[in-house]
Design an enzyme around this catalytic site. Sequence first.
Site: not given
Length: 377
Positions: A101, A189
């Site tokens: 992530y 992101e």
Amino acid sequence: MNLIESQAKAIFAAAGIPVPRGRLAATPEEVRDIAAEIGGRVVVKAQVPIGGRGKAGGIQLADGPDGAYEQARQILGMDLKGFKVEQVLVEEAAAIQQEFYLSITTDRDRQANVVIFSTEGGVDIEEVAEKTPEKVIKYWIDAGLGLRDYHIRDIAFQAGVSTDVLKQLAPVLHTMYGILRAKDAMLVEINPLALLEDGRIVALDGKMQIDDNALFRQQDIAADKREEGEHPLEKEAARRGLAYVKLDGHVGVIGNGAGLVMTTLDMIQRSGGKAANFLDIGGGARAEVVRNALELVLSDPDVKSVLINVFGGITRGDEVARGLLDAISTLEIKVPIVVRLAGTNAEEGLALLQGSPLTPADTFEEAARKAVEAASA
Ligand code: GDP
Ligand code: MN
């Protein structure tokens, strides 16, 4: 403004972040053609502005053009959390070794941008943060200093990734920070940032949030503002002139004044529930507005109870009550509706509601509790 995967990936690719080969399609036939062009295994991905598409069935792998055609037939037109899938992204499938992530976002408390990295990517990062907070590395960026190689080394060291990964992570992170600033983004992101079997690192998903106040200088992004980016109920609310935001809980909320509505959302949360929406009918709301608001909230299938919280200042309790009575006389009411009225003409309002199927509540706390109980019953 939220950018969907295909928009974010186009920005990533233009800036040099590796993304899988692929293209957008709107029909199963196009999907078959693109899959044939790519060759081998492909992934068909629903393009809607929500997370968790994978879990919801909006992301499917296929062995070749025919399989991709079949998957596209399932996915196109599908309803994902209220969004109809009108486009899919068809990409070469990735052979994943590990999922990371990676994001950069704004930390308002620290008044700084923060890099968030985890070796437990792919899944819900909130869940990782809750269960294994030590696996979520946060690194605050000093705007004057910028993001330096030694910062990135520190992040990689804390996360315990290999030098090979670090070498590829560094340019990706530098580029992300550049994108964040150049595009006035509040969030960039990549989840997952995948380490492939062959050792390469690729952005398999992408999400960006652009500061609406900067759209005037982000002309190309603003031009791409897709109506699909809004929930259908939000679009309907805009047509009706209501300040409405769709949320993911089950208690419908109507209140007057943004502050009161925000507090109502908090109170519902504190009572163990979750709001299905934010809806501010504003000050001085007339009966017609109340009717309109209730109709909209009740048209949301997620709504299992409604909490109407009105504090009368210029808004009069009896006027609100009349609007509610008018609404329930013409609408089909399938869920409990809890009403808390206070302030100007509250007694008159409550008197009007006597004998109606609405549930009165004396205090804010009681109203929230009753609405939450009704939603979970
Ligand atoms: P999200 O569920 O909306 O976040 O969509 P993602 O694009 O992140 O996809 C969800 C999950 O699907 C990823 O975490 C991967 O595990 C899986 N996935 C996506 N693309 C591929 C791919 O090309 N190959 C494989 N094997 N899995 C993929
Ligand atoms: Mn994802």
